[in-house]
Write an enzyme that holds these catalytic residues in place. Sequence first.
Site, short mmCIF file in Angstrom:
data_model
loop_
_atom_site.label_atom_id
_atom_site.label_comp_id
_atom_site.label_asym_id
_atom_site.label_seq_id
_atom_site.Cartn_x
_atom_site.Cartn_y
_atom_site.Cartn_z
N ILE A 1 34.93 48.15 45.77
CA ILE A 1 36.27 48.13 46.38
C ILE A 1 36.78 49.54 46.17
CG2 ILE A 1 38.63 47.25 46.23
CD1 ILE A 1 37.44 44.51 45.54
N TYR B 1 39.63 41.71 37.89
CA TYR B 1 39.67 43.16 38.03
C TYR B 1 39.92 43.78 36.67
CZ TYR B 1 41.38 47.73 39.82
OH TYR B 1 41.58 49.07 40.07
N THR C 1 46.60 48.10 43.84
CA THR C 1 47.33 49.20 43.20
C THR C 1 47.52 50.36 44.18
OG1 THR C 1 46.10 48.61 41.22
CG2 THR C 1 47.36 50.64 41.13
N THR C 2 46.46 50.64 44.96
CA THR C 2 46.48 51.76 45.90
C THR C 2 47.57 51.60 46.96
OG1 THR C 2 44.12 51.97 45.52
CG2 THR C 2 44.97 53.13 47.43
N TYR D 1 49.76 46.25 29.93
CA TYR D 1 50.86 46.52 29.00
C TYR D 1 50.87 45.60 27.77
CZ TYR D 1 55.43 47.98 27.27
OH TYR D 1 56.43 48.47 26.49
N ARG E 1 44.28 51.66 33.50
CA ARG E 1 45.62 51.24 33.95
C ARG E 1 46.23 50.15 33.09
NH1 ARG E 1 47.73 52.93 38.72
NH2 ARG E 1 46.36 54.09 40.12
N LYS F 1 35.68 43.07 39.97
CA LYS F 1 35.81 44.49 40.32
C LYS F 1 35.88 45.20 38.98
CE LYS F 1 38.82 47.93 42.46
NZ LYS F 1 40.16 48.25 42.99
#
Length: 290
Positions: free
Chosen positions: A205, A134, A46-47, A109, A139, A163
């Site tokens: 992470i 993850y 994402t980063t 979503y 998010r 994660k």
Amino acid sequence: MSILKGVGVALVTPFNEDLSIDFESLTKLVEFNIDNGINYLVVLGTTAEAATLSDEEKKQVVKHIIKVNNKRLPLVLGIGGNNTLEVKKQIEETDLSAFDAVLSVSPYYNKPSQEGLYQHYKLLASTGKKIIMYNVPSRTGQNMEASTTLRLAKEFPNLCLIKEAAPNILQYFDILRKKPEGFSLVSGDDEYTLPVTLAGGDGVISVIGQGYPKEFSTMVQLAFDGKVKEAYEIHNKLVEITRLIFAEGNPCGIKAVLAEKGIIKNYLRLPLIPASDALYAKIKEEMATL
């Protein structure tokens, strides 16, 4: 999965003023992290603003990082989404020879049930690839509960790591307490890194880790060595900057830190925008104290 232990960093994608990828800065960023003790690199998370990169750009970023890294550190590749069949297809069709695992975020979503989340990862496990689950409810809009994670961990050995970035630290502790042998948990929340590592986690992470790789790696190593007081001294020094970089969303804060350090230029792609002047000033001020 001891190779992915310590501090992994979710690398940003540096951009030029015209918003093309700045490969020169990406080289500098990778070298800076390798030189300062980071344990592994996470590509296209994402980063990395992966959602705004074209397929061709993603290929170029992957190729570039593999080349610069030159087998020095283990690599993890982000492949996730909310279309399970498509994610499975991508994992199967991607050349993963340079990577030690795939990081795959839980579907966002759609908000699947716990059984839906189980079935999603069960299908991804059928690829036979090593997969890091993850969980990041802030998010995705849906928490993957500890019971679902543990069920997957016990049934599919190639779902080897999670994660975990749930807002409730007790969820991390429940997984650590009940996890099967050979399954690992890393923090997906920079501020929880130390307590989670001390409780038996395998590190983090991280986002802030790429801005302060030496400090963050040292803190986690001290935690592994049981040097709690010394580890907390570093943790306490980094708390303020860690909170600041997430104040207006990720990765605008860490890009401000890296720009201030002269490693990258401070550009993001819409819908994300650079840190506000007020936040940038606060980040700059805090960096001066570190």
